[in-house]
Design a protein around this motif. Structure first.
Motif, mmCIF file in Angstrom:
data_model
loop_
_atom_site.group_PDB
_atom_site.id
_atom_site.type_symbol
_atom_site.label_atom_id
_atom_site.label_comp_id
_atom_site.label_asym_id
_atom_site.label_seq_id
_atom_site.Cartn_x
_atom_site.Cartn_y
_atom_site.Cartn_z
ATOM 1 N N VAL A 142 6.015 -1.463 -2.924
ATOM 2 C CA VAL A 142 6.897 -0.800 -1.960
ATOM 3 C C VAL A 142 6.105 0.208 -1.129
ATOM 4 O O VAL A 142 6.266 0.294 0.097
ATOM 5 C CB VAL A 142 8.074 -0.115 -2.693
ATOM 6 N N ALA A 143 5.226 0.956 -1.786
ATOM 7 C CA ALA A 143 4.396 1.934 -1.073
ATOM 8 C C ALA A 143 3.464 1.239 -0.085
ATOM 9 O O ALA A 143 3.233 1.743 1.026
ATOM 10 C CB ALA A 143 3.590 2.765 -2.073
ATOM 11 N N LEU A 144 2.946 0.074 -0.470
ATOM 12 C CA LEU A 144 2.062 -0.686 0.412
ATOM 13 C C LEU A 144 2.801 -1.137 1.658
ATOM 14 O O LEU A 144 2.302 -0.964 2.785
ATOM 15 C CB LEU A 144 1.511 -1.896 -0.344
ATOM 16 N N GLU A 145 3.990 -1.701 1.491
ATOM 17 C CA GLU A 145 4.755 -2.146 2.653
ATOM 18 C C GLU A 145 5.097 -0.983 3.579
ATOM 19 O O GLU A 145 5.033 -1.112 4.808
ATOM 20 C CB GLU A 145 6.027 -2.864 2.215
ATOM 21 N N LYS A 146 5.449 0.152 3.001
ATOM 22 C CA LYS A 146 5.766 1.328 3.816
ATOM 23 C C LYS A 146 4.545 1.802 4.591
ATOM 24 O O LYS A 146 4.638 2.171 5.766
ATOM 25 C CB LYS A 146 6.316 2.450 2.931
ATOM 26 N N SER A 147 3.401 1.786 3.931
ATOM 27 C CA SER A 147 2.157 2.203 4.589
ATOM 28 C C SER A 147 1.815 1.272 5.744
ATOM 29 O O SER A 147 1.411 1.722 6.827
ATOM 30 C CB SER A 147 1.025 2.220 3.565
ATOM 31 N N LEU A 148 1.984 -0.026 5.544
ATOM 32 C CA LEU A 148 1.707 -0.983 6.613
ATOM 33 C C LEU A 148 2.662 -0.787 7.789
ATOM 34 O O LEU A 148 2.252 -0.857 8.953
ATOM 35 C CB LEU A 148 1.816 -2.411 6.072
ATOM 36 N N LYS A 149 3.936 -0.522 7.496
ATOM 37 C CA LYS A 149 4.913 -0.314 8.568
ATOM 38 C C LYS A 149 4.582 0.923 9.384
ATOM 39 O O LYS A 149 4.779 0.942 10.603
ATOM 40 C CB LYS A 149 6.320 -0.214 7.975
ATOM 41 N N ILE A 186 0.458 -11.252 7.947
ATOM 42 C CA ILE A 186 0.695 -10.315 9.050
ATOM 43 C C ILE A 186 -0.154 -10.785 10.228
ATOM 44 O O ILE A 186 -1.353 -11.040 10.075
ATOM 45 C CB ILE A 186 0.347 -8.872 8.656
ATOM 46 N N ARG A 187 0.478 -10.928 11.379
ATOM 47 C CA ARG A 187 -0.203 -11.420 12.572
ATOM 48 C C ARG A 187 -0.194 -10.356 13.673
ATOM 49 O O ARG A 187 0.697 -9.519 13.726
ATOM 50 C CB ARG A 187 0.480 -12.680 13.117
ATOM 51 N N LYS A 188 -1.168 -10.461 14.559
ATOM 52 C CA LYS A 188 -1.207 -9.576 15.722
ATOM 53 C C LYS A 188 -1.819 -10.327 16.896
ATOM 54 O O LYS A 188 -2.880 -10.938 16.775
ATOM 55 C CB LYS A 188 -2.030 -8.314 15.425
ATOM 56 N N VAL A 204 -10.866 -6.518 16.044
ATOM 57 C CA VAL A 204 -10.597 -7.329 14.856
ATOM 58 C C VAL A 204 -11.039 -6.591 13.592
ATOM 59 O O VAL A 204 -10.375 -6.657 12.556
ATOM 60 C CB VAL A 204 -11.284 -8.711 14.960
ATOM 61 N N THR A 205 -12.117 -5.860 13.683
ATOM 62 C CA THR A 205 -12.579 -5.069 12.541
ATOM 63 C C THR A 205 -11.550 -4.009 12.160
ATOM 64 O O THR A 205 -11.265 -3.798 10.977
ATOM 65 C CB THR A 205 -13.928 -4.391 12.855
ATOM 66 N N SER A 206 -10.990 -3.347 13.155
ATOM 67 C CA SER A 206 -9.973 -2.330 12.909
ATOM 68 C C SER A 206 -8.743 -2.930 12.245
ATOM 69 O O SER A 206 -8.160 -2.352 11.313
ATOM 70 C CB SER A 206 -9.593 -1.653 14.224
ATOM 71 N N PHE A 207 -8.345 -4.103 12.707
ATOM 72 C CA PHE A 207 -7.210 -4.814 12.105
ATOM 73 C C PHE A 207 -7.512 -5.137 10.644
ATOM 74 O O PHE A 207 -6.668 -4.946 9.755
ATOM 75 C CB PHE A 207 -6.941 -6.087 12.905
ATOM 76 N N ALA A 208 -8.711 -5.642 10.386
ATOM 77 C CA ALA A 208 -9.095 -5.984 9.016
ATOM 78 C C ALA A 208 -9.075 -4.753 8.113
ATOM 79 O O ALA A 208 -8.630 -4.832 6.957
ATOM 80 C CB ALA A 208 -10.486 -6.619 9.003
ATOM 81 N N LYS A 209 -9.517 -3.633 8.628
ATOM 82 C CA LYS A 209 -9.497 -2.394 7.841
ATOM 83 C C LYS A 209 -8.071 -1.984 7.509
ATOM 84 O O LYS A 209 -7.774 -1.569 6.387
ATOM 85 C CB LYS A 209 -10.197 -1.278 8.619
ATOM 86 N N ASP A 210 -7.177 -2.115 8.478
ATOM 87 C CA ASP A 210 -5.767 -1.768 8.255
ATOM 88 C C ASP A 210 -5.123 -2.682 7.210
ATOM 89 O O ASP A 210 -4.253 -2.250 6.456
ATOM 90 C CB ASP A 210 -4.982 -1.883 9.568
ATOM 91 N N LEU A 212 -6.738 -4.350 4.789
ATOM 92 C CA LEU A 212 -7.480 -4.439 3.535
ATOM 93 C C LEU A 212 -6.632 -4.068 2.310
ATOM 94 O O LEU A 212 -6.761 -4.729 1.268
ATOM 95 C CB LEU A 212 -8.738 -3.571 3.610
ATOM 96 N N PRO A 213 -5.744 -3.062 2.385
ATOM 97 C CA PRO A 213 -4.903 -2.768 1.208
ATOM 98 C C PRO A 213 -4.041 -3.954 0.764
ATOM 99 O O PRO A 213 -3.839 -4.159 -0.431
ATOM 100 C CB PRO A 213 -4.038 -1.590 1.681
ATOM 101 N N LEU A 214 -3.542 -4.737 1.716
ATOM 102 C CA LEU A 214 -2.753 -5.921 1.364
ATOM 103 C C LEU A 214 -3.619 -6.959 0.663
ATOM 104 O O LEU A 214 -3.243 -7.519 -0.376
ATOM 105 C CB LEU A 214 -2.118 -6.527 2.617
ATOM 106 N N LEU A 215 -4.799 -7.214 1.219
ATOM 107 C CA LEU A 215 -5.710 -8.169 0.606
ATOM 108 C C LEU A 215 -6.126 -7.690 -0.787
ATOM 109 O O LEU A 215 -6.170 -8.478 -1.737
ATOM 110 C CB LEU A 215 -6.940 -8.359 1.491
ATOM 111 N N SER A 216 -6.413 -6.395 -0.909
ATOM 112 C CA SER A 216 -6.864 -5.845 -2.186
ATOM 113 C C SER A 216 -5.783 -5.913 -3.249
ATOM 114 O O SER A 216 -6.077 -6.157 -4.427
ATOM 115 C CB SER A 216 -7.327 -4.393 -1.995
ATOM 116 N N PHE A 217 -4.525 -5.698 -2.862
ATOM 117 C CA PHE A 217 -3.410 -5.817 -3.799
ATOM 118 C C PHE A 217 -3.403 -7.230 -4.393
ATOM 119 O O PHE A 217 -3.235 -7.421 -5.603
ATOM 120 C CB PHE A 217 -2.094 -5.527 -3.088
ATOM 121 N N GLY A 218 -3.591 -8.218 -3.535
ATOM 122 C CA GLY A 218 -3.606 -9.595 -3.994
ATOM 123 C C GLY A 218 -4.812 -9.906 -4.863
ATOM 124 O O GLY A 218 -4.695 -10.574 -5.897
#
Length: 227
Positions: A142-149, A186-188, A204-210, A212-218
């Motif tokens: 839940v915290a991850l989704e909120k952070s992404l939003k 997540i697409r952009k 694209v690097t900035s997007f990947a950094k943003d 990364l928490p989603l990828l790391s969770f998985g």
């Protein structure tokens, strides 16, 4: 490595012409344009982005031989029989191999270029572990989704089950919707002026950094629940 200055507008012109000339004779006559404006720039972009990701300590990279998709389509099992893709694309993963779970995706497309990250159409055993990761730590999800939003990103919920998947009991209400997901995506969109500029790699690097928490969770879930 020399700086990647973006794709030429001629890459879009080639892909638009290819869309209207889906035959092998035309492609054979224009293969030089494909190599010059699409294939070789895709390779240089792959190398430049991999270098940029490494500098930011983002554990994703691309291999110019393994990470890029071919322009030829495998139409054997598709209703659409056109022989060529009308876009160019590639995946960046922890191993540089397209099969590695948790990806950064880039697509050069005259109809709308974009980048995406997450777990796209994961195999059932991988999806099960991703869901187990959610159930193991629902507060963190839940915290991850909120952070992404807060960063302006939202998961694509259009590919979800109608019901909670079989085998998952006592799912907390706050993750009931998320655990039905068939993948985490997540697409952009990327404006054409960025695609054709030196800012593309940093964008694209900035997007990947943003993301990364989603990828790391998985990745954490896949490692924790490894068989």
């Amino acid at each position: 490595m020399s700086e990647f200055l973006g794709f030429s507008p001629k890459a879009f012109l080639f892909l638009e012409d290819l869309t209207n000339n889906q035959n092998r004779a035309w492609f054979a006559d224009h293969r030089g344009e494909y190599e010059e404006f699409v294939r070789e720039p895709m390779k240089r972009f792959t190398e430049a982005l991999s270098e940029s990701l490494a500098k930011k300590e983002i554990p994703l990279w691309g291999d110019t031989k393994r990470s890029l998709f071919r322009i030829n389509r495998d139409a054997r099992f598709s209703k659409a029989k056109h022989p060529y893709n009308m876009h160019a694309s590639g995946l960046f993963t922890r191993t540089g191999d397209k099969e590695s779970p948790g990806v950064l995706y880039f697509r050069l497309d005259p109809l709308g270029s974009r980048m995406a990250a997450g777990y796209m159409q994961p195999e059932s055993h991988i999806l099960k572990k991703l869901r187990m990761g959610m159930l193991d730590n629902p507060k963190a999800w839940v915290a991850l989704e909120k952070s992404l939003k807060r960063k302006g990103y939202e998961l694509d919920y259009s590919y979800s089950l109608a019901r909670i998947p079989r085998g998952f009991d006592n799912v907390p209400p706050e993750i009931e919707k998320a655990i039905k997901l068939k993948g985490w995506i997540i697409r952009k969109q990327i404006p054409r002026q960025v695609i054709c500029s030196k800012d593309l790699v940093s964008e694209v690097t900035s997007f990947a950094k943003d993301l990364l928490p989603l990828l790391s969770f998985g990745w954490h879930a896949l490692e924790k629940f490894a068989e």
